[in-house]
Scaffold this motif. Structure first.
Motif, PDB file in Angstrom:
ATOM      1  N   ARG A  46       0.812  -1.229   0.000  1.00 26.62           N
ATOM      2  CA  ARG A  46       0.000   0.000   0.000  1.00 26.62           C
ATOM      3  C   ARG A  46       0.841   1.272   0.000  1.00 26.62           C
ATOM      4  N   ARG A  47       2.048   1.173   0.548  1.00 25.93           N
ATOM      5  CA  ARG A  47       2.935   2.339   0.611  1.00 25.93           C
ATOM      6  C   ARG A  47       3.788   2.471  -0.646  1.00 25.93           C
ATOM      7  N   GLY A  48       3.664   1.525  -1.565  1.00 28.96           N
ATOM      8  CA  GLY A  48       4.455   1.553  -2.786  1.00 28.96           C
ATOM      9  C   GLY A  48       5.796   0.857  -2.664  1.00 28.96           C
ATOM     10  N   VAL A  49       6.032   0.203  -1.518  1.00 32.34           N
ATOM     11  CA  VAL A  49       7.285  -0.526  -1.316  1.00 32.34           C
ATOM     12  C   VAL A  49       7.227  -1.834  -2.098  1.00 32.34           C
ATOM     13  N   ARG A  50       8.236  -2.050  -2.919  1.00 36.05           N
ATOM     14  CA  ARG A  50       8.271  -3.239  -3.767  1.00 36.05           C
ATOM     15  C   ARG A  50       8.756  -4.449  -2.979  1.00 36.05           C
ATOM     16  N   TYR A  51       8.211  -5.603  -3.305  1.00 34.62           N
ATOM     17  CA  TYR A  51       8.644  -6.863  -2.705  1.00 34.62           C
ATOM     18  C   TYR A  51       8.393  -7.981  -3.713  1.00 34.62           C
ATOM     19  N   GLU A  52       9.049  -9.107  -3.475  1.00 36.65           N
ATOM     20  CA  GLU A  52       8.853 -10.273  -4.334  1.00 36.65           C
ATOM     21  C   GLU A  52       7.901 -11.234  -3.649  1.00 36.65           C
ATOM     22  N   ARG A  53       7.028 -11.833  -4.438  1.00 39.11           N
ATOM     23  CA  ARG A  53       6.097 -12.809  -3.880  1.00 39.11           C
ATOM     24  C   ARG A  53       5.982 -13.989  -4.830  1.00 39.11           C
ATOM     25  N   ILE A  54       5.423 -15.066  -4.287  1.00 36.46           N
ATOM     26  CA  ILE A  54       5.052 -16.199  -5.126  1.00 36.46           C
ATOM     27  C   ILE A  54       3.538 -16.270  -5.107  1.00 36.46           C
ATOM     28  N   ARG A  55       2.946 -16.226  -6.288  1.00 33.56           N
ATOM     29  CA  ARG A  55       1.493 -16.328  -6.436  1.00 33.56           C
ATOM     30  C   ARG A  55       1.171 -17.738  -6.917  1.00 33.56           C
ATOM     31  N   LEU A  56       0.326 -18.430  -6.161  1.00 33.89           N
ATOM     32  CA  LEU A  56      -0.095 -19.782  -6.540  1.00 33.89           C
ATOM     33  C   LEU A  56      -1.051 -19.717  -7.719  1.00 33.89           C
ATOM     34  N   PHE A  57      -0.948 -20.693  -8.590  1.00 37.59           N
ATOM     35  CA  PHE A  57      -1.902 -20.799  -9.683  1.00 37.59           C
ATOM     36  C   PHE A  57      -3.239 -21.309  -9.153  1.00 37.59           C
ATOM     37  N   PRO A  58      -4.350 -20.970  -9.824  1.00 37.13           N
ATOM     38  CA  PRO A  58      -5.670 -21.437  -9.380  1.00 37.13           C
ATOM     39  C   PRO A  58      -5.697 -22.961  -9.248  1.00 37.13           C
ATOM     40  N   GLY A  59      -6.317 -23.413  -8.180  1.00 39.59           N
ATOM     41  CA  GLY A  59      -6.473 -24.851  -7.944  1.00 39.59           C
ATOM     42  C   GLY A  59      -5.309 -25.494  -7.202  1.00 39.59           C
ATOM     43  N   ILE A  60      -4.238 -24.732  -6.957  1.00 45.09           N
ATOM     44  CA  ILE A  60      -3.078 -25.270  -6.248  1.00 45.09           C
ATOM     45  C   ILE A  60      -3.223 -24.971  -4.758  1.00 45.09           C
ATOM     46  N   VAL A  61      -3.016 -25.986  -3.945  1.00 45.97           N
ATOM     47  CA  VAL A  61      -3.016 -25.833  -2.498  1.00 45.97           C
ATOM     48  C   VAL A  61      -1.595 -26.139  -2.032  1.00 45.97           C
ATOM     49  N   HIS A  62      -1.000 -25.206  -1.317  1.00 46.07           N
ATOM     50  CA  HIS A  62       0.360 -25.373  -0.806  1.00 46.07           C
ATOM     51  C   HIS A  62       0.279 -25.549   0.700  1.00 46.07           C
ATOM     52  N   GLY A  63       0.787 -26.643   1.209  1.00 44.47           N
ATOM     53  CA  GLY A  63       0.715 -26.947   2.639  1.00 44.47           C
ATOM     54  C   GLY A  63       1.487 -25.990   3.521  1.00 44.47           C
ATOM     55  N   GLN A  64       2.384 -25.186   2.935  1.00 42.47           N
ATOM     56  CA  GLN A  64       3.157 -24.226   3.711  1.00 42.47           C
ATOM     57  C   GLN A  64       3.021 -22.828   3.108  1.00 42.47           C
ATOM     58  N   GLU A  65       1.828 -22.487   2.699  1.00 45.45           N
ATOM     59  CA  GLU A  65       1.590 -21.207   2.019  1.00 45.45           C
ATOM     60  C   GLU A  65       2.072 -20.012   2.844  1.00 45.45           C
ATOM     61  N   GLU A  66       1.948 -20.082   4.168  1.00 42.74           N
ATOM     62  CA  GLU A  66       2.363 -18.961   5.011  1.00 42.74           C
ATOM     63  C   GLU A  66       3.879 -18.733   4.979  1.00 42.74           C
ATOM     64  N   LEU A  67       4.643 -19.669   4.448  1.00 41.92           N
ATOM     65  CA  LEU A  67       6.097 -19.516   4.337  1.00 41.92           C
ATOM     66  C   LEU A  67       6.539 -19.000   2.970  1.00 41.92           C
ATOM     67  N   LEU A  68       5.602 -18.850   2.046  1.00 38.25           N
ATOM     68  CA  LEU A  68       5.954 -18.368   0.716  1.00 38.25           C
ATOM     69  C   LEU A  68       6.355 -16.891   0.753  1.00 38.25           C
ATOM     70  N   PRO A  69       7.334 -16.496  -0.054  1.00 43.18           N
ATOM     71  CA  PRO A  69       7.718 -15.084  -0.116  1.00 43.18           C
ATOM     72  C   PRO A  69       6.504 -14.201  -0.411  1.00 43.18           C
ATOM     73  N   GLY A  70       6.336 -13.148   0.391  1.00 46.33           N
ATOM     74  CA  GLY A  70       5.251 -12.198   0.178  1.00 46.33           C
ATOM     75  C   GLY A  70       3.917 -12.603   0.746  1.00 46.33           C
ATOM     76  N   PHE A  71       3.826 -13.757   1.432  1.00 43.68           N
ATOM     77  CA  PHE A  71       2.550 -14.190   1.999  1.00 43.68           C
ATOM     78  C   PHE A  71       2.063 -13.151   2.988  1.00 43.68           C
ATOM     79  N   GLY A  72       0.804 -12.759   2.879  1.00 37.05           N
ATOM     80  CA  GLY A  72       0.184 -11.822   3.800  1.00 37.05           C
ATOM     81  C   GLY A  72       0.407 -10.354   3.456  1.00 37.05           C
ATOM     82  N   GLU A  73       1.261 -10.066   2.493  1.00 40.18           N
ATOM     83  CA  GLU A  73       1.478  -8.669   2.086  1.00 40.18           C
ATOM     84  C   GLU A  73       0.279  -8.187   1.275  1.00 40.18           C
ATOM     85  N   ARG A  74      -0.031  -6.955   1.417  1.00 36.49           N
ATOM     86  CA  ARG A  74      -1.118  -6.343   0.635  1.00 36.49           C
ATOM     87  C   ARG A  74      -0.710  -4.972   0.215  1.00 36.49           C
TER      88      ARG A  74
END
Length: 74
Positions: A46-74
Motif C-alpha cells: 500500500r505504501r508503494g514498497v516493492r517486494y517479491e512474492r510467489i502467487r499460486l496458480f488457481p487450484g493449487i493448495v500449498h501446505g506451507q503457504e504462510e512460508l511463501l515469499p510475500g505471503f500476507g502482504e497487501r
C-alpha cells in the motif's frame, strides 16, 4: 498425488507413490520446469514498497503457504 515441494522453487513438486501390494508409500521430488505450481513476481504494498512474492496458480493448495515469499502482504 502431486503437491508443491518447495517454498522457493515453483518448479519443484513432491510426488507421493503408494504401492498396491505390500510396500510402503514414498515421496519423490521432481522438477518440472514446464509445469510450475506458481509464479514468482514483483508486487508493491500500500505504501508503494516493492517486494517479491510467489502467487499460486488457481487450484493449487500449498501446505506451507504462510512460508511463501510475500505471503500476507497487501
Amino acid at each position: 498425488m502431486r503437491i508443491p515441494g518447495s517454498t522457493e522453487d515453483v518448479t519443484l513438486w513432491e510426488d507421493t507413490f503408494a504401492c498396491t501390494h505390500g510396500c510402503n508409500e514414498y515421496i519423490e521430488k521432481v522438477t518440472l520446469p514446464e509445469a510450475p505450481w506458481g509464479v514468482r513476481e514483483q508486487a508493491a504494498d500500500r505504501r508503494g514498497v516493492r517486494y517479491e512474492r510467489i502467487r499460486l496458480f488457481p487450484g493449487i493448495v500449498h501446505g506451507q503457504e504462510e512460508l511463501l515469499p510475500g505471503f500476507g502482504e497487501r
